[in-house]
Design an enzyme around this catalytic site. Sequence first.
Site, PDB file in Angstrom:
ATOM      1  N   CYS A 129      44.601  38.992  33.760  1.00  0.00           N
ATOM      2  CA  CYS A 129      45.312  37.978  34.446  1.00  0.00           C
ATOM      3  C   CYS A 129      45.049  36.616  33.743  1.00  0.00           C
ATOM      4  CB  CYS A 129      44.704  37.645  35.685  1.00  0.00           C
ATOM      5  SG  CYS A 129      42.825  37.792  35.813  1.00  0.00           S
ATOM      6  N   HIS A 151      44.616  30.649  38.555  1.00  0.00           N
ATOM      7  CA  HIS A 151      43.714  30.485  37.525  1.00  0.00           C
ATOM      8  C   HIS A 151      44.077  29.192  36.983  1.00  0.00           C
ATOM      9  CE1 HIS A 151      41.568  34.234  38.249  1.00  0.00           C
ATOM     10  NE2 HIS A 151      42.045  34.719  37.126  1.00  0.00           N
ATOM     11  N   ASN A 204      46.917  34.301  39.501  1.00  0.00           N
ATOM     12  CA  ASN A 204      46.506  35.367  38.966  1.00  0.00           C
ATOM     13  C   ASN A 204      46.942  37.224  39.439  1.00  0.00           C
ATOM     14  OD1 ASN A 204      44.699  34.112  40.991  1.00  0.00           O
ATOM     15  ND2 ASN A 204      43.330  36.130  40.619  1.00  0.00           N
TER      16      ASN A 204
END
Lengths: 379, 379, 379, 379
Positions: D177, D270, D355
């Site tokens: 991810c 993220h 993510n």
Amino acid sequence: MSGIDFLDESSALDRDPDRLIRDVKSSELYLRRKVPVGVLGATGGVGQKLVELLARHPWMEVTCIAASEKSQGIPYKEAVTWRELSPIPEHTAKMQVRAPTPDLPCKIVFSALDSSIAGDVEKAFSEKGYVVISCAKNHRMDENVPMLVPEINMDQLEILKTQKFPNGGMLITKPNCSVIGLCLALRPLQLEFGLEAVHVVTMQSISGAGFPGVPSMSVLDNVIPYIADEEERIERETPKVLGSFQNGKIVFSDMKISAQCTRVPVNEGHLEAVSVKLKNPCKPEDIIRAWREFSPPCVELDLFSSPNPIITYFEENDYPQPKLHKNLQKGMGTAVGRVKKDPILDYKFFVLSNNMVRGAAGGAILTAELLIKQGLVFW
Amino acid sequence: MSGIDFLDESSALDRDPDRLIRDVKSSELYLRRKVPVGVLGATGGVGQKLVELLARHPWMEVTCIAASEKSQGIPYKEAVTWRELSPIPEHTAKMQVRAPTPDLPCKIVFSALDSSIAGDVEKAFSEKGYVVISCAKNHRMDENVPMLVPEINMDQLEILKTQKFPNGGMLITKPNCSVIGLCLALRPLQLEFGLEAVHVVTMQSISGAGFPGVPSMSVLDNVIPYIADEEERIERETPKVLGSFQNGKIVFSDMKISAQCTRVPVNEGHLEAVSVKLKNPCKPEDIIRAWREFSPPCVELDLFSSPNPIITYFEENDYPQPKLHKNLQKGMGTAVGRVKKDPILDYKFFVLSNNMVRGAAGGAILTAELLIKQGLVFW
Amino acid sequence: MSGIDFLDESSALDRDPDRLIRDVKSSELYLRRKVPVGVLGATGGVGQKLVELLARHPWMEVTCIAASEKSQGIPYKEAVTWRELSPIPEHTAKMQVRAPTPDLPCKIVFSALDSSIAGDVEKAFSEKGYVVISCAKNHRMDENVPMLVPEINMDQLEILKTQKFPNGGMLITKPNCSVIGLCLALRPLQLEFGLEAVHVVTMQSISGAGFPGVPSMSVLDNVIPYIADEEERIERETPKVLGSFQNGKIVFSDMKISAQCTRVPVNEGHLEAVSVKLKNPCKPEDIIRAWREFSPPCVELDLFSSPNPIITYFEENDYPQPKLHKNLQKGMGTAVGRVKKDPILDYKFFVLSNNMVRGAAGGAILTAELLIKQGLVFW
Amino acid sequence: MSGIDFLDESSALDRDPDRLIRDVKSSELYLRRKVPVGVLGATGGVGQKLVELLARHPWMEVTCIAASEKSQGIPYKEAVTWRELSPIPEHTAKMQVRAPTPDLPCKIVFSALDSSIAGDVEKAFSEKGYVVISCAKNHRMDENVPMLVPEINMDQLEILKTQKFPNGGMLITKPNCSVIGLCLALRPLQLEFGLEAVHVVTMQSISGAGFPGVPSMSVLDNVIPYIADEEERIERETPKVLGSFQNGKIVFSDMKISAQCTRVPVNEGHLEAVSVKLKNPCKPEDIIRAWREFSPPCVELDLFSSPNPIITYFEENDYPQPKLHKNLQKGMGTAVGRVKKDPILDYKFFVLSNNMVRGAAGGAILTAELLIKQGLVFW
């Protein structure tokens, strides 16, 4: 210009000419033009949410926005620090921000103004014939101003007859964000069992304080057991919301109510721990049934933003939660759970309601939809 | 070997031979040797806090630690994931972790074991003559086991006479972490005005659930309106803590009590919204005075970990708060604030208590200090 | 009146008359009187931390406090919203807050003023003979003003000779909070291997922005990849802090430096991800050894607030962390961990430093201790 | 059974019979039946997201779900602790959870299995002729397994020719991810200027660790500078994702790459601080233009979940942010901002990518859409 039936010819709208609710004649008109609306205080949190929710509204269109002096004269996009997840609506982004004076090109005015100025400004608009729907606290307790939650107290619209603003002007408020979810959960119990006392402890999200609002230093890794004037507001407004229109005025509910309010490190959604004493005995399953079967008159109006169901009772042992249920029914739903016998009063349970949607912008829009559907808005 | 007066010859200790509290003879002995204590479940959150608080204790010294199988046989430092802010005490760090079996070289045993095994293990230790002070829930409601908060119910020590464990063995519990702060705030009101009903909504910190405990996905940006068995525990334990020793047994308080429990994204400190119905009328200032003047018998014993004052009432309109008051009196103090008339019961207020110190490790240690000071521990 | 040796006759203080550092003659005097100090901007976050840390300081005593207009003329206790965990020091609590004008009854002045006014005010104090130690950014880059971290660049005190303020007046700054921890971690590497380039990404706590500072709506459940002027400050200040005094002036380090700064939902402690290119090759264990053996000249001065060790290298694979290490060495320590080969530069690692203590109030106090110990403060 | 053109007759699909991409013949078929897909590991976080995103997918329909033993044999609704904001899809809710064995009634299998079992299970499915799209790490670095991001490396599909699974079986992975958003932001720079070195510091959300995942005690009010094997994964996978298909195999990019990874108290998204060294010189505006004009071949395929634009560059000085941009393009967009000259490498900037959607479930679904559109799935 007149009210409108968005449903069909056989709609169940009340057509009694003695009531404020008017007959419906010109649906063709509607098909040509949405109601022009303005947003006052459009740069704040509630103002942004109004702009976002109205962006693709089928019955209304934002034709002007206003805000405080420092934002005036520049495009909305530059004046606002947009914090909604969806992008700023293009149409509104380009609009010049205007002053909140009653010369705006619209019929309905949504006020998300700061209470320091909302009182006078809203009155000024009403007096010029605007339909003012206010999210501010200033006029909520005024005798001839309804504090409206369509699913609860549509009958309060009757009080509008006493307002006597010219040109169809009117002034309508909605309750405080922490009151709406509470009252929605209480209403079915009030109707079925009668309410004697309500004890509530709130855990309110930071968005309720606006922006910049609560400093992160104050609330991160903390709970603050105080929100200015909030406990008073809940104790003051709840009996009016749950009151009824009798003999030409709004008669407050006679229940006792006690509130303790806290601020928690949660972005959106107010959770409330509620205990109630009822007038008539009942079983837990009666309570749950009352919520699940709650179907007030406004349901038949099929308002665009109306949640369905209005109240969702969850069986899960750790529901409702702000994180999981803030978007229930697009933020318009009321989540209830954990109903239990209360050893002191009768029953206790938890309520979760989105303070920004149901408790503010969405609630105001639902009220506007009610007015439009009832033929109270002329444009 | 006998009890001990740590103060001086003229100490106000009760010397009535008919009471369990014993005369004091050998303070010299104490000067030679601290009470050897063991910590069971030393690797968990409460276990770590016990190890930390005992590291520089003037009356006790940790001589052994025990934990579950996977930690046994290796040094404590390697077995534990230390999460206290102060570094792991050197002395304990090197100790080999042992099994929680009743052959440990100590006299007092603090149990921070998981409730899945605490019941049997604690009993086994008591039967071998150990003084067991338990943080687990297993034996709290046992008829002949005191649930001790020294400032509240020192008289429950009398029930120890009925335990009949050999060699000075005994089994003592402390209440659940959310019960201790609540009861400390209630005790002065009970003594002065009588308690008829107590309604509490808790906002409990994540440390109360141990480690790994609450997943961050569950609680970040959220409040969870449920803690397994917690409401039942509060409703069950509070009447015992606030009960009294009469005719050879602990008689529970007859007040009504209702609890709703939530988990909030706060590291340490349980905040509680409390409403009370009192037996006798009083004014808000009487409540505050009762808290401020609270001076139960144990104050004269001058226990090492005793907070002073026991209860702090704050005038600030947004106190108490977990972030600001969790370390009040080194975590042993109870913070109270926002006392107000309650429209349903009589008064409402907020309580804040550190669940890890006052509510667990520190509370257990204070109980041990009471036992030592009262001459109930022989070593 | 003169400087002082707090240690003993055989202290290792440098007594070379040609250096600004003076001989020590009158320790008796010190025993009679602590250095009177004032705190400017005492109501803010750093101001409060100064007041708290100075409360029981053995060498200095707070004799006056000053703040902005709205706080002036009332007791400190009423002017401040105290947010430290320990209670507000009684002595200071009662003091009347004064204006930040150079007529305060003290010798050393700690400035935690807002940069909008700090520049002029600090200068005015220096010109009246006060020893000004500033936490503000205004004079940091001034040519004849040292930017002091005692463990790193004590030699910059030499530049004071060129300041020419009357009556022992002087003006000293400390670097930005995010620079101090970084430079402390870099210094041993600079000394042993030479620094060619430093790449740093910071994750800074909200306390660094003061109060009210970062709105909770902005940072809860979020990371903000921007702090106004912070990257520039790091890139600008680091070479001066790591510079050296040569030929009568401070010569900046010639390393390259790149910073990216973020704000994270953490209360205290700045975490930094650092990569370095060194002038001379070394192994990871050399880096660790350099940190562990770091013992700059100031260690021998035995300053009261000096951490020991200055740098702590942790072997744990997930250290350092703000939550666990912010109080390392009472907040004065620098925590380092996870040193690894960097495929682009040479090595990478993480640094953690308390921005409020080491990075602000504590760092300023340590500097004052250095001045006192070096005999540069006359009172 | 064959591939399909969802667009129209004049679609720009490559019809060269020598390429794996097949001609399109039977769009009628598609109109009759969606591709039947199964979700392995359906009760976990990524599994739930897959179920949610597939619920109303126009090209695929979930026909079976599988999970670990304790969930097997009961309806999905009972087996899962649903944590998505939208309600659990009714159709899937009732499905019986099955074992992850290759006898499921579907053609495509999305694997969100734990890596402890994913390796063998996925292989078993491929060998039975299933099209396996894996979110697990096990086979990512296998020589003949593509690690696909449709906008970046569609050419890696060619390697499928070497897999030799029967009945159209194949095994395809997507990167970690934290790699996907990074590579999407890097790809336009690689194409236009060439990549010599990439330095990245990640601030990763807790959802990346699954459920229960990161304990709240570990991450609340904290940043953890470590995620097991994550830095290695980024350094290992990025060169493969950015590699190219040459002479029958995937040739890795030769750039240098260095990663430092942290876990932050953020629910989703993220954030990454990136510095790059480019092969050819350019100006900041060139970088921005490269992102804005990025239009890889897959855009013409008009894949259903494809974001448009693929990369959004924000001018705001504090963007991108997880809270504001995690839902950009329904979570499939890549947000970039704050591009600046880097004094050590060439440029630095921030990237934000969801993510759970782009980095996991949505990325896998996009890959499936690519396969379907390219005629590689026969059903």
